[in-house]
Scaffold this motif. Structure first.
Motif: not given
Ligand SMILES: [Fe+2]
Length: 297
Positions: A188-214
């Motif tokens: 099936v045709r896949m979509t992009g997805y957000p990487v998990p944001q409930d850990g350190v990476v999520g806090r990094l992305l939030h601090a930088q105003g980055r979206h979490p998507f691949r």
């Protein structure tokens, strides 16, 4: 040694690293200490920040389980995974390469699927995608008999190991290339997805105003003795995050042609419409065949 001052602690540490027996380990540790100390001086690291950094590194490990790898996710989020990939393939980074980063979701024991089969193991709503992947060597000759692992996220943006609604190993399979170096299958045709944001990476992305998507992508791992293990991803150019991948993985060589078809599929009446096709060629580079350690089980 008695440390006389701030400069000398670096000299002393470097002298100790230089006594490492193994030459490659010595090279790495000497450079690591040199850069770490220079980094601490560069940013004038405070003791509170140093303690915070140590806690972050510890948390990266604590967050890593059999089904999630926060360390790999962080390496990708800092661009390091992509850098290490590109400097080790494609003539040391000078030429286009089919190689890409592995990411944190490869599982080693994907079930075998015959060419023409399907990756769908439990009800997975989405548009049908028919993939033909061709594997060639650097001269363009087909690589027959290669083992090819395929995996990708669902149209809901989740890998099966993240999603109780999917069967074990859904959207994963292991193929063998035919005499023309090809594998082919339905999914099936896949979509992009957000990487998990409930850990350190999520806090990094939030601090930088980055979206979490691949951006939407198909994962490929192809192995045959005599060739480097080819780890690749093929990206959908229609994805809105193609030029802002949170993991810095998209290169021009990795963008695929996901073609939409509105007429019925010529041989598969169950495909519905629209359906999509992807034909992509992957170049395998000669070298040592070393499978990576799976980031999850
Ligand atoms: Fe992925």
């Amino acid at each position: 040694m008695i440390v006389e001052n701030e400069q000398q602690v670096t000299e002393d540490a470097l002298a100790v690293m230089a006594r490492t027996c193994d030459p490659r380990l010595r090279e790495i540790l000497v450079a690591l200490v040199r850069h770490l100390h220079a980094f601490a001086r560069d940013v004038r690291l405070t003791e509170a920040e140093f303690r915070q950094a140590a806690a972050v590194v510890a948390e990266l490990g604590q967050r890593t389980t059999d089904s999630h790898n926060e360390v790999v996710l962080m390496a990708g989020s800092l661009g390091l995974s992509s850098l290490v990939c590109l400097q080790n393939h494609g003539a040391g980074g000078d030429a286009a390469t089919s190689h890409s980063l592995l990411g944190p979701f490869w599982r080693m024991q994907s079930p075998a699927v015959a060419n023409g089969g399907s990756l769908v193991r439990s009800a997975t709503p989405g548009e049908a995608l028919f993939v033909t992947a061709t594997f060639v060597d650097e001269s363009g000759r087909p690589v027959a008999g290669a083992e090819v692992d395929i995996w990708h996220a669902s149209p809901a943006g989740l890998y099966e190991n993240q999603d109780d609604a999917q069967a074990d190993m859904n959207l994963r399979g292991k193929f063998i290339t035919d005499a023309d170096g090809r594998i082919w299958f339905r999914t099936v045709r896949m979509t992009g997805y957000p990487v998990p944001q409930d850990g350190v990476v999520g806090r990094l992305l939030h601090a930088q105003g980055r979206h979490p998507f691949r951006p939407a992508h198909l994962h490929v791992l192809a192995a045959k003795p005599g060739f480097k293990v080819l780890i690749s991803q093929t990206y959908d150019p229609e994805d809105p995050h193609l030029d802002s991948d949170v993991q810095f993985g998209v290169t021009r060589a990795l963008i695929g042609a996901f073609v939409r078809h509105d007429a019925p599929h010529p041989t598969d009446a169950t495909a519905g419409a629209p359906w999509y096709s992807l034909d992509h060629t992957y170049v395998m580079e000669r070298g040592e065949t070393v499978l990576p350690r799976p980031p999850i089980r």
